[in-house]
Design an enzyme around this catalytic site. Sequence first.
Site, short mmCIF file in Angstrom:
data_model
loop_
_atom_site.label_atom_id
_atom_site.label_comp_id
_atom_site.label_asym_id
_atom_site.label_seq_id
_atom_site.Cartn_x
_atom_site.Cartn_y
_atom_site.Cartn_z
N LYS A 35 3.61 -0.89 10.48
CA LYS A 35 5.02 -0.64 10.82
C LYS A 35 5.17 0.62 11.67
CE LYS A 35 6.06 -2.45 6.23
NZ LYS A 35 5.06 -1.89 5.32
N TYR A 88 2.87 5.46 5.42
CA TYR A 88 2.24 5.59 4.10
C TYR A 88 1.08 6.59 4.13
CZ TYR A 88 4.85 1.23 3.40
OH TYR A 88 5.83 0.28 3.35
N THR A 99 0.80 -1.24 0.00
CA THR A 99 0.00 0.00 0.00
C THR A 99 0.84 1.29 0.00
OG1 THR A 99 -0.20 -0.07 2.42
CG2 THR A 99 -1.97 -1.12 1.14
P1 NAP Z 1 6.17 -3.00 -6.35
O1 NAP Z 1 5.09 -3.74 -5.70
O2 NAP Z 1 7.44 -3.71 -6.69
O3 NAP Z 1 5.66 -2.28 -7.67
C1 NAP Z 1 4.50 -1.48 -7.67
C2 NAP Z 1 4.33 -0.92 -9.08
O4 NAP Z 1 4.12 -2.00 -10.00
C3 NAP Z 1 3.16 0.03 -9.26
O5 NAP Z 1 3.58 1.02 -10.16
C4 NAP Z 1 2.08 -0.84 -9.87
O6 NAP Z 1 1.23 -0.08 -10.69
C5 NAP Z 1 2.93 -1.78 -10.73
N1 NAP Z 1 2.29 -3.08 -10.92
C6 NAP Z 1 1.74 -3.89 -9.97
N2 NAP Z 1 1.27 -5.02 -10.53
C7 NAP Z 1 1.51 -4.94 -11.85
C8 NAP Z 1 1.24 -5.79 -12.95
N3 NAP Z 1 0.63 -6.97 -12.78
N4 NAP Z 1 1.63 -5.38 -14.19
C9 NAP Z 1 2.27 -4.20 -14.36
N5 NAP Z 1 2.54 -3.34 -13.36
C10 NAP Z 1 2.16 -3.71 -12.11
O7 NAP Z 1 6.62 -1.72 -5.48
P2 NAP Z 1 6.49 -1.14 -4.01
O8 NAP Z 1 5.18 -0.47 -3.84
O9 NAP Z 1 7.72 -0.36 -3.80
O10 NAP Z 1 6.58 -2.41 -3.04
C11 NAP Z 1 5.46 -3.18 -2.66
C12 NAP Z 1 5.08 -2.93 -1.21
O11 NAP Z 1 6.14 -3.25 -0.34
C13 NAP Z 1 4.80 -1.47 -0.86
O12 NAP Z 1 3.61 -0.99 -1.44
C14 NAP Z 1 4.84 -1.53 0.61
O13 NAP Z 1 3.64 -2.09 1.15
C15 NAP Z 1 6.05 -2.44 0.84
N6 NAP Z 1 7.32 -1.69 0.99
C16 NAP Z 1 7.94 -1.72 2.21
C17 NAP Z 1 9.13 -1.02 2.40
C18 NAP Z 1 9.81 -1.06 3.73
O14 NAP Z 1 10.72 -0.24 3.98
N7 NAP Z 1 9.46 -1.99 4.59
C19 NAP Z 1 9.71 -0.28 1.35
C20 NAP Z 1 9.08 -0.30 0.12
C21 NAP Z 1 7.90 -1.02 -0.06
P3 NAP Z 1 -0.28 0.38 -10.30
O15 NAP Z 1 -0.35 0.56 -8.83
O16 NAP Z 1 -0.42 1.67 -11.06
O17 NAP Z 1 -1.19 -0.70 -10.80
#
Ligand code: NAP
Length: 325
Positions: free
Chosen positions: A80, A50, A21
């Site tokens: 978190k 977030y 999210t």
């Molecule tokens: P991600 O999940 O690797 O990538 C998200 C991106 O991919 C968005 O632009 C989304 O687009 C796109 N996407 C998703 N499914 C897709 C598909 N089937 N085809 C094409 N594009 C697709 O990136 P993230 O948000 O950085 O990481 C995921 C989660 O991890 C976060 O949201 C968060 O909950 C968590 N996180 C935690 C930390 C930490 O420090 N603990 C740091 C970073 C992230 P749309 O949304 O436009 O569909």
Amino acid sequence: MSCTYVTLSTGQMIPSVGLGTWKSVPAQVKQAVLAALDNGYRHIDCAAAYSNEENVGEALRERVGPGKSLKREELFLTSKLWNTEHHPDDVEAACRRSLTHLGVSYLDLYLMHWPMAFERGSVMMPSNADGSIRYADTHYRDTWKAMETLVDQGLVKAIGLSNFNARQTDLILSIARHKPVVNQVECHPFLAQQQLLTHCRDRGVAVAAYSPLGSPDRPWASPGEPVLMGDPRIKEIARQYGKTAAQVIIRWHVQRGIICIPKSITPSRIQQNLQVLDFQLTDEDMKLIESFNRNERLIIPTVEKGGRKIYRDGLHPHFPFHDPY
Ligand code: NAP
């Protein structure tokens, strides 16, 4: 069945694929969570940082609870603790705020978002005039002890780490009354994390992959940077299986036995990202994808200094990424 699970050291079953999210703006995240729950997701990854937990909570209120389609026990909710709330006196209030925003009486998992403590207060990124962060000297060990009392009080079922290196994880394990059940770290085919994965697994700590798809919407992505889902080698594997690049990458995480939390606000992608159980990557393809590793971190705050990009928190004594893993 639309879910596989990883069993945590507490015996809790966490669905291998959850909805991320981060960056899902308040106006979009409610619909994203509703789409996820309606499509079979039972695991949502949240964080106070977030700034959208109230909106996630709106979706939960519509679907979870007495008379609704889901029971609270059917859902795995993670949140978190942010870096400004590491002081032991701030931990319980921070957790209770997330519970209130999400509209639930307990979390399944509460993670320390980073090992570094920032200055206490309501400003999420307390900074100096030159843009540098104002830190606090709370040690993550003392924050952990305060988090353990949340388990004692029943506010959270389990606690864990995020962005901890192997050495920091070991330090927590050596003092823990309640062991960390998860270390949530950046992980994808360009940053396969094999050593940290083995290290954590050997100690009963499950690994959750954040940015599992390479986070193409990370705010600091610049044109020309490699896009994981656009990598021709991944696209070719996806073509062979009749799947999308995202599905192949998520399947790779699941087959490695780790948890992953792809973020999307697009209903068709949310649905697609959970449809990864009707095919299996061969051992050769698993190894091939592993070989794309280049130890490349995409999620690391950087600042410009003297025309050079440097790690924003690189001088903090608890910055996790100077160690090899
Ligand atoms: P991600 O999940 O690797 O990538 C998200 C991106 O991919 C968005 O632009 C989304 O687009 C796109 N996407 C998703 N499914 C897709 C598909 N089937 N085809 C094409 N594009 C697709 O990136 P993230 O948000 O950085 O990481 C995921 C989660 O991890 C976060 O949201 C968060 O909950 C968590 N996180 C935690 C930390 C930490 O420090 N603990 C740091 C970073 C992230 P749309 O949304 O436009 O569909």
